[in-house]
Scaffold this motif. Structure first.
Motif, PDB file in Angstrom:
ATOM      1  N   PHE A 137       0.811  -1.211   0.000  1.00 15.63           N
ATOM      2  CA  PHE A 137       0.000   0.000   0.000  1.00 15.63           C
ATOM      3  C   PHE A 137       0.853   1.273   0.000  1.00 15.63           C
ATOM      4  O   PHE A 137       0.339   2.358   0.269  1.00 15.63           O
ATOM      5  N   GLU A 138       2.138   1.126  -0.318  1.00 19.90           N
ATOM      6  CA  GLU A 138       3.029   2.273  -0.429  1.00 19.90           C
ATOM      7  C   GLU A 138       2.558   3.183  -1.577  1.00 19.90           C
ATOM      8  O   GLU A 138       2.507   2.755  -2.724  1.00 19.90           O
ATOM      9  N   HIS A 139       2.214   4.425  -1.251  1.00 20.89           N
ATOM     10  CA  HIS A 139       1.699   5.333  -2.269  1.00 20.89           C
ATOM     11  C   HIS A 139       2.787   5.817  -3.233  1.00 20.89           C
ATOM     12  O   HIS A 139       2.465   6.339  -4.307  1.00 20.89           O
ATOM     13  N   GLY A 140       4.030   5.631  -2.878  1.00 22.42           N
ATOM     14  CA  GLY A 140       5.097   5.885  -3.834  1.00 22.42           C
ATOM     15  C   GLY A 140       5.047   4.902  -4.982  1.00 22.42           C
ATOM     16  O   GLY A 140       5.388   5.237  -6.127  1.00 22.42           O
ATOM     17  N   PHE A 141       4.612   3.673  -4.698  1.00 24.51           N
ATOM     18  CA  PHE A 141       4.443   2.641  -5.726  1.00 24.51           C
ATOM     19  C   PHE A 141       3.083   2.778  -6.410  1.00 24.51           C
ATOM     20  O   PHE A 141       2.987   2.734  -7.643  1.00 24.51           O
TER      21      PHE A 141
ATOM     22  N   TYR B 172       0.912   5.390  -6.619  1.00 17.41           N
ATOM     23  CA  TYR B 172       0.583   6.630  -7.305  1.00 17.41           C
ATOM     24  C   TYR B 172       1.803   7.449  -7.732  1.00 17.41           C
ATOM     25  O   TYR B 172       1.655   8.573  -8.214  1.00 17.41           O
ATOM     26  N   GLY B 173       2.975   6.885  -7.565  1.00 13.70           N
ATOM     27  CA  GLY B 173       4.183   7.575  -8.015  1.00 13.70           C
ATOM     28  C   GLY B 173       4.582   8.764  -7.180  1.00 13.70           C
ATOM     29  O   GLY B 173       5.319   9.635  -7.646  1.00 13.70           O
ATOM     30  N   LEU B 174       4.104   8.818  -5.923  1.00 14.02           N
ATOM     31  CA  LEU B 174       4.391   9.966  -5.065  1.00 14.02           C
ATOM     32  C   LEU B 174       5.726   9.767  -4.351  1.00 14.02           C
ATOM     33  O   LEU B 174       5.790   9.240  -3.243  1.00 14.02           O
ATOM     34  N   GLY B 175       6.781  10.172  -4.990  1.00 14.61           N
ATOM     35  CA  GLY B 175       8.091  10.047  -4.388  1.00 14.61           C
ATOM     36  C   GLY B 175       9.142  10.766  -5.205  1.00 14.61           C
ATOM     37  O   GLY B 175       8.977  10.979  -6.416  1.00 14.61           O
TER      38      GLY B 175
ATOM     39  N   GLY C 277      10.646  19.986  -3.483  1.00 17.46           N
ATOM     40  CA  GLY C 277       9.819  19.122  -4.308  1.00 17.46           C
ATOM     41  C   GLY C 277       8.809  18.327  -3.500  1.00 17.46           C
ATOM     42  O   GLY C 277       7.654  18.154  -3.920  1.00 17.46           O
ATOM     43  N   LEU C 278       9.231  17.839  -2.335  1.00 15.17           N
ATOM     44  CA  LEU C 278       8.322  17.071  -1.485  1.00 15.17           C
ATOM     45  C   LEU C 278       7.153  17.926  -0.998  1.00 15.17           C
ATOM     46  O   LEU C 278       6.034  17.419  -0.822  1.00 15.17           O
ATOM     47  N   GLU C 279       7.407  19.191  -0.797  1.00 14.79           N
ATOM     48  CA  GLU C 279       6.324  20.085  -0.380  1.00 14.79           C
ATOM     49  C   GLU C 279       5.201  20.091  -1.410  1.00 14.79           C
ATOM     50  O   GLU C 279       4.016  20.081  -1.058  1.00 14.79           O
ATOM     51  N   SER C 280       5.554  20.069  -2.704  1.00 16.56           N
ATOM     52  CA  SER C 280       4.532  20.065  -3.747  1.00 16.56           C
ATOM     53  C   SER C 280       3.787  18.740  -3.799  1.00 16.56           C
ATOM     54  O   SER C 280       2.680  18.663  -4.345  1.00 16.56           O
ATOM     55  N   MET C 281       4.374  17.675  -3.252  1.00 16.62           N
ATOM     56  CA  MET C 281       3.718  16.365  -3.186  1.00 16.62           C
ATOM     57  C   MET C 281       2.950  16.155  -1.885  1.00 16.62           C
ATOM     58  O   MET C 281       2.438  15.067  -1.628  1.00 16.62           O
ATOM     59  N   ASN C 282       2.897  17.190  -1.053  1.00 15.41           N
ATOM     60  CA  ASN C 282       2.194  17.110   0.232  1.00 15.41           C
ATOM     61  C   ASN C 282       2.834  16.087   1.167  1.00 15.41           C
ATOM     62  O   ASN C 282       2.151  15.384   1.922  1.00 15.41           O
TER      63      ASN C 282
ATOM     64  N   SER D  56      11.335  12.775  -9.895  1.00 17.43           N
ATOM     65  CA  SER D  56      10.295  11.933  -9.316  1.00 17.43           C
ATOM     66  C   SER D  56      10.348  10.513  -9.847  1.00 17.43           C
ATOM     67  O   SER D  56      11.161  10.162 -10.694  1.00 17.43           O
ATOM     68  N   HIS D  57       9.427   9.686  -9.344  1.00 19.29           N
ATOM     69  CA  HIS D  57       9.323   8.296  -9.784  1.00 19.29           C
ATOM     70  C   HIS D  57       8.790   8.178 -11.203  1.00 19.29           C
ATOM     71  O   HIS D  57       8.828   7.092 -11.789  1.00 19.29           O
ATOM     72  N   HIS D  58       8.276   9.268 -11.776  1.00 19.86           N
ATOM     73  CA  HIS D  58       7.690   9.237 -13.119  1.00 19.86           C
ATOM     74  C   HIS D  58       8.826   9.281 -14.150  1.00 19.86           C
ATOM     75  O   HIS D  58       9.183  10.344 -14.642  1.00 19.86           O
TER      76      HIS D  58
END
Length: 288
Positions: free
Chosen positions: A20-24, A26-29, A54-59, A148-150
């Motif tokens: 359930f890691e949201h980096g995996f 939804y690519g949030l990392g 950058g992390l600030e923009s990803m909340n 990012s992860h993208h």
């Protein structure tokens, strides 16, 4: 080989993350890659100030603390036994529920990867060839491109270039402007002017790019950032690419243009100055 995960050193093959890691999901990392030279993490402050923003923009609330990062790096260096290393420092959102979240990610996942590199003495001697890609550079999802992860756009570019590590693919924007390499920023020189694409082309604001620009100013080069056509690079007297692992790499050819690097050039001066600071510099502004 060992990795660092959320305060623990684990064998790489045994390390696990939540499904359930949201980096995996939804690519949030974000991640930063940098070198450790004889125990010193080069330009550490610049890498992590970029990551914090950058992390600030990803909340993902996260604040850079140099001593905390150094402690983590020392733990992993000690476990692996390496004084000279490639580091990938990764922060992702952490586990969450299924579905998109609007709440801050208060428990991000921190992973540090590391692999050994040979010690360097003096300036780099490697060179590369380059080719303009038909795959265009995608536009960033935020006003400034994040590391990012993208990474699909970069992977497609690498597939087009092929597996040869001595060939760098060069992206153009949809408007046909020179952007950046698959894993690098690009510069070229005409006379006493040094050119590089502007951040408005959607490129990554590279840490090594920023340092090179400061060194170039120190040596009296006139810096120009903008939107340039490929022909402008082809007509240059020399060209080179930069990143934090490979440093400053001269290009011997781009498409039909061959034999850039012949005599003492801007690359030589930049590489020599760069090498002087590998084991001491924390941020580019301290170069003067």
């Amino acid at each position: 080989m060992y990795v660092y995960i959320n305060g623990e050193i684990q064998e790489a093959g045994a390390a696990r993350l939540s499904v359930f890691e949201h980096g995996f999901m939804y690519g949030l990392g974000l991640f930063e890659t940098f070198r450790i030279y004889n125990g010193h993490p080069f330009l550490l402050d610049d890498h992590f100030h970029r990551m914090e923003k950058g992390l600030e923009s990803m909340n993902i609330p996260w604040k850079y603390n140099r001593e905390t990062i150094l402690s983590q790096l020392h733990m992993l260096q000690k476990a692996n036994g390496w004084k000279n290393a490639y580091v990938r420092y990764n922060i992702s959102a952490g586990p969450g529920n299924l579905g998109l979240s609007t709440e801050p990610y208060e428990t991000p996942t921190v992973i540090i990867y590391m692999k050994p590199l040979s010690p360097l003495e003096g300036k780099q001697t490697a060179s590369k060839k380059a080719a303009f890609l038909t795959v265009t550079r995608n536009t960033p999802e935020t006003p400034i491109r994040l590391k990012s992860h993208h990474f699909l756009n970069n992977i497609l570019g690498k597939r087009e270039t092929g597996p040869d590590p001595e060939v760098e693919g060069l992206f153009l924007t949809e408007q046909g402007c020179v952007a950046e390499g698959v894993v690098s920023n690009i510069f070229w020189r005409k006379g006493n002017a040094l050119y590089t694409p502007s951040l408005q082309t959607g490129i990554l604001d590279g840490v090594t790019r920023s340092l090179v620009m400061r060194i170039a100013e120190k040596y009296g080069y006139y810096l120009r950032e903008g939107c340039f056509q490929p022909s402008h690079v082809i007509e240059a007297e020399e060209a080179f690419v930069t990143n934090s692992i490979q440093e400053i790499v001269p290009l011997t050819e781009i498409d039909t243009k061959v034999c850039y690097h012949k005599e003492t050039t801007a690359v030589d001066l930049l590489q020599q100055e760069y090498a002087l600071h590998r084991e001491s510099l924390w941020k580019a502004v301290d170069i003067f």
